[in-house]
Motif scaffolding. Structure first.
Motif, PDB file in Angstrom:
ATOM      1  N   ALA A  24     -24.306  33.650  44.786  1.00 43.33           N
ATOM      2  CA  ALA A  24     -24.184  35.064  44.431  1.00 43.33           C
ATOM      3  C   ALA A  24     -25.296  35.848  45.119  1.00 43.33           C
ATOM      4  CB  ALA A  24     -24.290  35.227  42.910  1.00 43.33           C
ATOM      5  N   GLN A  25     -25.266  37.161  44.998  1.00 47.48           N
ATOM      6  CA  GLN A  25     -26.281  37.996  45.627  1.00 47.48           C
ATOM      7  C   GLN A  25     -27.627  37.908  44.917  1.00 47.48           C
ATOM      8  OE1 GLN A  25     -24.618  41.934  45.889  1.00 47.48           O
ATOM      9  NE2 GLN A  25     -23.651  41.482  47.844  1.00 47.48           N
ATOM     10  N   ARG A  26     -27.589  37.653  43.586  1.00 50.58           N
ATOM     11  CA  ARG A  26     -28.839  37.537  42.834  1.00 50.58           C
ATOM     12  C   ARG A  26     -28.611  36.666  41.602  1.00 50.58           C
ATOM     13  NH1 ARG A  26     -29.191  41.450  38.489  1.00 50.58           N
ATOM     14  NH2 ARG A  26     -27.303  42.670  38.435  1.00 50.58           N
ATOM     15  N   ASN A  27     -29.705  36.136  41.077  1.00 51.50           N
ATOM     16  CA  ASN A  27     -29.630  35.347  39.845  1.00 51.50           C
ATOM     17  C   ASN A  27     -29.518  36.311  38.663  1.00 51.50           C
ATOM     18  OD1 ASN A  27     -29.989  33.033  41.344  1.00 51.50           O
ATOM     19  ND2 ASN A  27     -32.152  32.840  40.879  1.00 51.50           N
ATOM     20  N   ALA A  28     -28.508  36.121  37.830  1.00 50.40           N
ATOM     21  CA  ALA A  28     -28.333  37.022  36.694  1.00 50.40           C
ATOM     22  C   ALA A  28     -27.329  36.456  35.694  1.00 50.40           C
ATOM     23  CB  ALA A  28     -27.826  38.383  37.168  1.00 50.40           C
ATOM     24  N   VAL A  29     -27.499  36.843  34.445  1.00 52.98           N
ATOM     25  CA  VAL A  29     -26.475  36.614  33.433  1.00 52.98           C
ATOM     26  C   VAL A  29     -25.657  37.894  33.399  1.00 52.98           C
ATOM     27  CG1 VAL A  29     -26.020  36.237  30.992  1.00 52.98           C
ATOM     28  CG2 VAL A  29     -27.908  35.029  32.096  1.00 52.98           C
ATOM     29  N   ALA A  30     -24.392  37.795  33.826  1.00 54.52           N
ATOM     30  CA  ALA A  30     -23.561  38.985  33.988  1.00 54.52           C
ATOM     31  C   ALA A  30     -22.959  39.468  32.674  1.00 54.52           C
ATOM     32  CB  ALA A  30     -22.445  38.702  34.985  1.00 54.52           C
ATOM     33  N   GLY A  31     -22.668  38.554  31.764  1.00 48.84           N
ATOM     34  CA  GLY A  31     -22.042  38.928  30.514  1.00 48.84           C
ATOM     35  C   GLY A  31     -21.204  37.786  29.975  1.00 48.84           C
ATOM     36  N   VAL A  32     -20.267  38.113  29.108  1.00 50.47           N
ATOM     37  CA  VAL A  32     -19.391  37.126  28.471  1.00 50.47           C
ATOM     38  C   VAL A  32     -17.953  37.452  28.829  1.00 50.47           C
ATOM     39  CG1 VAL A  32     -18.639  36.149  26.269  1.00 50.47           C
ATOM     40  CG2 VAL A  32     -20.993  36.857  26.549  1.00 50.47           C
ATOM     41  N   LYS A  33     -17.202  36.424  29.220  1.00 53.60           N
ATOM     42  CA  LYS A  33     -15.812  36.618  29.622  1.00 53.60           C
ATOM     43  C   LYS A  33     -14.966  35.485  29.065  1.00 53.60           C
ATOM     44  CE  LYS A  33     -13.093  37.382  33.793  1.00 53.60           C
ATOM     45  NZ  LYS A  33     -13.139  37.457  35.258  1.00 53.60           N
ATOM     46  N   ALA A  34     -13.715  35.770  28.759  1.00 53.24           N
ATOM     47  CA  ALA A  34     -12.792  34.747  28.285  1.00 53.24           C
ATOM     48  C   ALA A  34     -12.268  33.947  29.473  1.00 53.24           C
ATOM     49  CB  ALA A  34     -11.633  35.380  27.527  1.00 53.24           C
ATOM     50  N   ASP A  35     -12.183  32.627  29.308  1.00 47.17           N
ATOM     51  CA  ASP A  35     -11.607  31.791  30.366  1.00 47.17           C
ATOM     52  C   ASP A  35     -10.080  31.814  30.246  1.00 47.17           C
ATOM     53  OD1 ASP A  35     -10.930  30.081  28.279  1.00 47.17           O
ATOM     54  OD2 ASP A  35     -12.280  28.482  28.883  1.00 47.17           O
ATOM     55  N   ASP A  36      -9.401  31.002  31.046  1.00 51.86           N
ATOM     56  CA  ASP A  36      -7.935  30.992  31.055  1.00 51.86           C
ATOM     57  C   ASP A  36      -7.338  30.623  29.703  1.00 51.86           C
ATOM     58  OD1 ASP A  36      -8.007  31.721  33.704  1.00 51.86           O
ATOM     59  OD2 ASP A  36      -7.831  29.657  34.434  1.00 51.86           O
ATOM     60  N   ALA A  37      -8.068  29.832  28.926  1.00 55.13           N
ATOM     61  CA  ALA A  37      -7.578  29.410  27.609  1.00 55.13           C
ATOM     62  C   ALA A  37      -8.013  30.362  26.498  1.00 55.13           C
ATOM     63  CB  ALA A  37      -8.077  28.001  27.300  1.00 55.13           C
ATOM     64  N   GLY A  38      -8.740  31.428  26.859  1.00 59.85           N
ATOM     65  CA  GLY A  38      -9.154  32.404  25.862  1.00 59.85           C
ATOM     66  C   GLY A  38     -10.512  32.122  25.236  1.00 59.85           C
ATOM     67  N   ARG A  39     -11.194  31.057  25.677  1.00 66.36           N
ATOM     68  CA  ARG A  39     -12.523  30.740  25.142  1.00 66.36           C
ATOM     69  C   ARG A  39     -13.561  31.578  25.876  1.00 66.36           C
ATOM     70  NH1 ARG A  39     -10.105  25.542  25.941  1.00 66.36           N
ATOM     71  NH2 ARG A  39     -11.056  25.638  28.004  1.00 66.36           N
ATOM     72  N   LEU A  40     -14.539  32.069  25.139  1.00 63.82           N
ATOM     73  CA  LEU A  40     -15.591  32.874  25.748  1.00 63.82           C
ATOM     74  C   LEU A  40     -16.601  32.000  26.472  1.00 63.82           C
ATOM     75  CD1 LEU A  40     -16.275  35.472  22.922  1.00 63.82           C
ATOM     76  CD2 LEU A  40     -14.925  35.771  24.989  1.00 63.82           C
TER      77      LEU A  40
END
Length: 106
Positions: A24-40
């Motif tokens: 990636a361009q920089r080291n960072a925690v971008a946030g929380v996202k659901a995967d294909d199965a709906g798990r965060l």
């Protein structure tokens, strides 16, 4: 709810599902996202390539810095060769859950 996302934990150890993005361009925690199965999953981006465990080390360091614990308190317990990982954090589970609740939803 975030607490439903967290893996098995005690009061001092918490497991967090991670989606790692290397190169990636920089080291960072971008946030929380659901995967294909709906798990965060917590989205962690690191600048290094996934060679020789360098990306896993960078994920642990980035996560530790974001949570506010020392690097030695974060480890990868599952998914060493996958983008989908499980990180273990030695910190009070209430603190980790509160940190995750404050992350943006992607």
């Amino acid at each position: 709810m975030i607490s439903d996302t967290l893996g098995p934990m005690s009061s001092d150890v918490t497991q967090i599902p991670i989606h790692a993005t290397p190169k990636a361009q920089r080291n960072a925690v971008a946030g929380v996202k659901a995967d294909d199965a709906g798990r965060l999953e917590v989205q962690v981006r690191v600048t290094v390539a996934p060679e020789g465990g360098k990306a896993n080390k960078a994920v642990c360091e980035t996560l530790a810095k974001a949570i506010g614990v020392s690097k030695s308190k974060v480890s990868i317990v599952r998914g060493e060769t996958s983008r989908h990982k499980m990180a273990q954090v030695e910190a009070p589970s209430a603190d980790v859950e509160a940190w995750m609740d404050g992350l943006p939803r992607l």
